[in-house]
Design a protein around this motif. Structure first.
Motif, short mmCIF file in Angstrom:
data_model
loop_
_atom_site.label_atom_id
_atom_site.label_comp_id
_atom_site.label_asym_id
_atom_site.label_seq_id
_atom_site.Cartn_x
_atom_site.Cartn_y
_atom_site.Cartn_z
N ASP A 181 0.62 -1.27 0.08
CA ASP A 181 -0.07 -0.07 -0.04
C ASP A 181 0.87 1.19 -0.16
O ASP A 181 0.84 2.25 -0.69
N ASN A 182 2.01 1.22 0.76
CA ASN A 182 2.84 2.44 0.89
C ASN A 182 3.63 2.59 -0.57
O ASN A 182 3.79 3.71 -0.99
N ASP B 276 1.64 6.60 -6.77
CA ASP B 276 0.33 7.44 -7.17
C ASP B 276 0.85 8.85 -7.06
O ASP B 276 0.30 9.95 -7.57
N ARG C 282 2.22 1.69 -3.39
CA ARG C 282 0.97 2.31 -4.30
C ARG C 282 1.03 3.87 -3.95
O ARG C 282 0.85 4.51 -5.22
N LYS C 283 1.05 4.27 -2.82
CA LYS C 283 0.85 5.67 -2.50
C LYS C 283 2.06 6.59 -3.00
O LYS C 283 1.78 7.54 -3.67
N SER C 284 3.02 5.88 -2.96
CA SER C 284 4.32 6.68 -3.47
C SER C 284 4.38 6.74 -4.94
O SER C 284 4.56 7.81 -5.69
#
Length: 127
Positions: free
Chosen positions: A96-97, A103, A99-101
Motif C-alpha cells: 500500500d505504501n 500514485d 502504491r501511494k508513493s
C-alpha cells in the motif's frame, strides 16, 4: 541470486527444518509457510518489477500492485497462524505504501518495508 529466489529458498528451507516430532501448531505453521513461500516470493518480485517500471508505465505498476493485493488477501485467508498473518498484513501495508508513493509520482518508492515483511515471514517459519 534474485530476491524472489532467496526469499523462497529461505522460507522453504525453514519450513523443511521442522522435525517430525513437533506439535501440531509448529507443523501447521510449517505447512502454511511452505504454501505461501512461492506466492510471497512472486509478490515481492512483481512489486520490484512494478516499482522499477512505474516511471515508464504507471498503469502497469498499478495493475501489478492490484494483483499483489489480491494474492496477499488470499494468503491471509489461508493461514490461521497469528504471526504469519501479521507478516502477510505487514507485507500488504508495504505494498500500500508503494502504491501511494507511485500514485504520488515517486519513481523510486521505498521497498524496504516489503523486504522486511518478507524476512519476517522467514523468521516466523523458522522452528
Amino acid at each position: 541470486m534474485s530476491a524472489r529466489r532467496r526469499i523462497a529458498i529461505t522460507i522453504a528451507t525453514a519450513a523443511l527444518l521442522v522435525p517430525a516430532a513437533v506439535g501440531c501448531s509448529a507443523l501447521n505453521t510449517a505447512m502454511d509457510c511452505v504454501e505461501t513461500a512461492d506466492a510471497i516470493a512472486t509478490s515481492v518480485d512483481k512489486l520490484q518489477q512494478a516499482a522499477s517500471s512505474a516511471a515508464e508505465d504507471p498503469t502497469q505498476a498499478r495493475q501489478a500492485l492490484d494483483d499483489i493485493d489480491r494474492e496477499l488477501d488470499n494468503l491471509g485467508d489461508k493461514t490461521d497462524n497469528a504471526d504469519l498473518s501479521k507478516a502477510v498484513d505487514d507485507l500488504a501495508a508495504g505494498v500500500d505504501n508503494v502504491r501511494k508513493s507511485i500514485d504520488g509520482g515517486d519513481t523510486t518508492p521505498d521497498l524496504k518495508p516489503v523486504t522486511d515483511a518478507a524476512a519476517e515471514i522467514g523468521k516466523v517459519c523458522t522452528p
